[in-house]
Design an enzyme around this catalytic site. Structure first.
Site, PDB file in Angstrom:
ATOM      1  N   CYS A 169       0.798  -1.243   0.093  1.00  0.00           N
ATOM      2  CA  CYS A 169      -0.055   0.143   0.047  1.00  0.00           C
ATOM      3  C   CYS A 169       0.892   1.221  -0.076  1.00  0.00           C
ATOM      4  CB  CYS A 169      -0.975  -0.047   1.050  1.00  0.00           C
ATOM      5  SG  CYS A 169      -2.370   1.139   0.979  1.00  0.00           S
ATOM      6  N   HIS A 192      -3.440  -4.703   0.468  1.00  0.00           N
ATOM      7  CA  HIS A 192      -3.078  -5.309   1.715  1.00  0.00           C
ATOM      8  C   HIS A 192      -3.025  -6.801   1.631  1.00  0.00           C
ATOM      9  CE1 HIS A 192      -2.170  -1.688   4.428  1.00  0.00           C
ATOM     10  NE2 HIS A 192      -3.310  -0.997   3.665  1.00  0.00           N
ATOM     11  N   GLU A 210      -1.298  -8.929   3.334  1.00  0.00           N
ATOM     12  CA  GLU A 210      -1.238  -9.615   4.262  1.00  0.00           C
ATOM     13  C   GLU A 210      -2.630 -10.070   4.909  1.00  0.00           C
ATOM     14  OE1 GLU A 210      -0.753  -6.537   4.092  1.00  0.00           O
ATOM     15  OE2 GLU A 210      -1.127  -5.338   5.729  1.00  0.00           O
TER      16      GLU A 210
HETATM   17  N1  GLN Z   1      -1.474   6.862   3.181  1.00  0.00           N
HETATM   18  C1  GLN Z   1      -1.883   6.031   1.917  1.00  0.00           C
HETATM   19  C2  GLN Z   1      -3.401   6.178   1.226  1.00  0.00           C
HETATM   20  O1  GLN Z   1      -4.263   6.742   2.191  1.00  0.00           O
HETATM   21  C3  GLN Z   1      -1.499   4.569   2.056  1.00  0.00           C
HETATM   22  C4  GLN Z   1      -2.652   3.815   3.042  1.00  0.00           C
HETATM   23  C5  GLN Z   1      -2.114   2.513   3.318  1.00  0.00           C
HETATM   24  O2  GLN Z   1      -1.164   2.265   3.449  1.00  0.00           O
HETATM   25  N2  GLN Z   1      -3.210   1.766   4.034  1.00  0.00           N
HETATM   26  O3  GLN Z   1      -3.579   6.049   0.207  1.00  0.00           O
END
Ligand code: GLN
Length: 534
Positions: free
Chosen positions: A383, A509, A511
């Site tokens: 992410c 994500h 994971e």
């Molecule tokens: N801050 C970033 C976004 O909002 C990544 C978010 C995250 O890593 N879950 O897109």
């Protein structure tokens, strides 16, 4: 239709005894008795944990349906290999919201609205409506916090009342308590557990099974003493002693006859086949190799912030027979010059940059990514990790000076990472990100397509920003492969570099979908690559 069976898990004394894991482990065994539904009740007034700082509450777990839920759902899904739903997580926030909006609509006209019976009724109704939708054979309900807390008292009372509605023969109560080992006297002491169970009984619940969290297995003498004061059979006292891996817990419970007791209590007969699980547990306990992975984040003071990430690495390690040694790198310390990148990554075989928010620690992460890219150290970005890998590549390979994410530098000349179009007008913070499962189309011949062994991948998301489509071509032109795109081809879901042994990142994500029995392909590929990096 056979009557649904209910198993309620409560906890006492203190938090951190592993109630979520114990519930998941129990669920792993109960799964053999039919379709299992896992419900978690949390006392806080947040509607969901989505707005909480992970350092305060642990990670926010995201479900397929986009629900942001308690991290215990991570344990449930990993142990049970199921897809849970957002409605299975009850919070005081959701329940009170519902009661108050009913009151405003006039649904209780003429009545004084109170915690008992209105809130407790709402809880029971909520559970029964989920049961109606899902038609499970067994419902496993975990009540968060400890018995005696004011903020979960309505959940405890509802759990007590459930027995009167569904019948004693369909209801089992399990209580997790604590038996400390007192070194000065050289024995485990049961008084705390006695008082704790007495408190539960005061609330009208007598447990059918008591799980004692303790250092070692409890001697028969100790169990007998506790059994006498808690009005329970000594055989119904199960020890949850210190173990090498949480995945051993279902085996520990099974060996002590926990499933037989519940089956007998509820008139069930299932017998689980734990042979494949047992093999994996052995592989975790007796690894043949070791690999060192750096986790570079800013929530490193609380390991629960990265719970799913750690487990996804453990799963991959189990399948590869490798012990994963984690090196935690607080990226803020790189920015302040407290630690230096080359020094801190010495001996590390894989660099993982996980999800995150805000600007603290970001420049440190970018420096770590640069080092991993240039020195061909296997890299996995999750992410924010993908977004910062793109920022690093734009700055240092594409030569786009000052390129950044508008989350960090709103006025950047090159906004390579920018808000998703649908986020431009959003101001409310709760439940408003791009959330839940989305499908990515994988580029033929790419490493990710090879790892998934498929042309598409469905993973869960939680973000507001994305790779700016205006820069896709510029990135491609300098060798960044945008190897997974959203179905409409507008959003970048996976990136990779071909001239590197393993440089892969995902906007999702990954994971969150890893299971002990089914490691996530990206984590598997990453650990496999790290194992050959010297
Ligand atoms: N801050 C970033 C976004 O909002 C990544 C978010 C995250 O890593 N879950 O897109």
């Amino acid at each position: 239709m056979p009557q649904t069976k209910y198993v309620v898990v409560t906890g006492g004394v203190l938090s951190g005894l592993g109630k979520g894991c114990a519930t998941a482990a129990l669920g792993r065994l109960l799964k053999c008795d039919g379709k299992l539904l896992t419900v978690k009740c949390d006392g806080y007034l947040n509607v969901d944990p989505g707005t909480m700082n992970p350092v305060e509450h642990g990670e926010v777990f995201v479900l397929h349906d986009g629900g942001e839920v308690d991290m215990d759902f991570g344990h449930y899904e990993r142990f049970l290999d199921v897809e849970c739903k957002s409605r299975w997580n009850l919070t005081s926030g959701k329940i009170f919201n519902s009661v108050i909006s009913k009151e405003r609509k006039g649904e209780y006209l003429g009545k004084t609205i109170q915690i008992f019976p209105h809130v407790s009724n709402e809880i029971k109704d909520w559970i029964f409506s989920v049961v109606k939708d899902e038609q499970p054979d067994i419902v496993l309900i975990e009540i968060g916090g400890t018995v005696g807390d004011i903020e979960n008292s309505w959940f405890v009372e509802s759990a007590r009342q459930l027995k009167r509605i569904v019948g004693a023969e369909n209801m089992a109560y399990i209580h997790l308590t604590y038996v400390p080992f007192l070194h000065s006297v050289g024995e485990p002491k049961t008084k705390v557990a006695q008082r704790d169970v007495a408190l539960l009984r005061e609330k009208g619940i007598t447990p059918d099974i008591i799980i004692c969290r303790s250092k070692d297995a409890l001697p028969a003498k100790v169990k007998e003493k506790l059994a006498l004061f808690c009005d329970i059979e000594p055989t119904h006292i199960i020890t949850s002693m210190d173990i090498d891996t949480i995945y051993e817990m279902p085996l520990v419970f099974l060996k002590q006859g926990m499933l037989d007791i519940i089956n007998q209590r509820l008139g069930l007969q299932g017998k689980p086949d734990m042979s494949a699980w047992e093999v994996l547990v052995q592989k975790i306990k007796q690894p043949t190799k070791e690999v060192s992975i750096a986790i570079c984040g800013k929530y490193t003071e609380l390991k629960d912030s990265y719970a799913s990430l750690i487990e996804a690495l453990v799963h991959a390690g189990a399948h590869l027979g490798a012990k994963i040694t984690l090196r935690w790198i607080e990226t803020t310390d790189i920015e302040t010059g407290k630690i230096c990148v080359g020094e801190t990554l010495k001996g590390v075989q894989g660099v993982l940059v996980p999800g995150g928010f805000g600007s603290r620690g970001v420049e440190g992460k970018i420096l770590l990514i640069k080092h991993a890219r240039e020195n061909k150290i296997p890299f996995l970005g999750i992410c924010y990790g993908l977004q910062l890998a793109v920022v690093e590549f734009a700055q240092n390979v594409c030569g786009l000076a000052g390129a950044h994410s508008t989350e960090v530098v709103p006025q950047t000349q090159h906004p390579v990472i920018d808000l998703l179009p649908e986020q431009q007008q959003v101001s409310a913070k709760g439940g408003t990100m791009r959330l839940g499962a989305c499908k990515a189309v994988l580029e033929e011949g790419s490493l990710v397509a090879q790892l998934y062994g498929a042309s598409t991948a469905v993973e869960r998301h939680r973000h507001r920003y994305e790779v700016n489509p205006a820069y896709h071509e510029k990135l491609r032109a300098r060798g960044m492969r945008l190897s997974g795109m959203s179905e409409n081809r507008l959003l970048v879901e996976f990136i990779e570099l071909s001239d590197h042994p393993f440089f892969v990142a995902t906007q999702a994500h990954n994971e969150l979908t890893s299971r002990l029995e089914k490691p996530n392909p990206l984590f598997y590929g990453f650990v496999r690559a790290a194992l050959v990096h010297v």
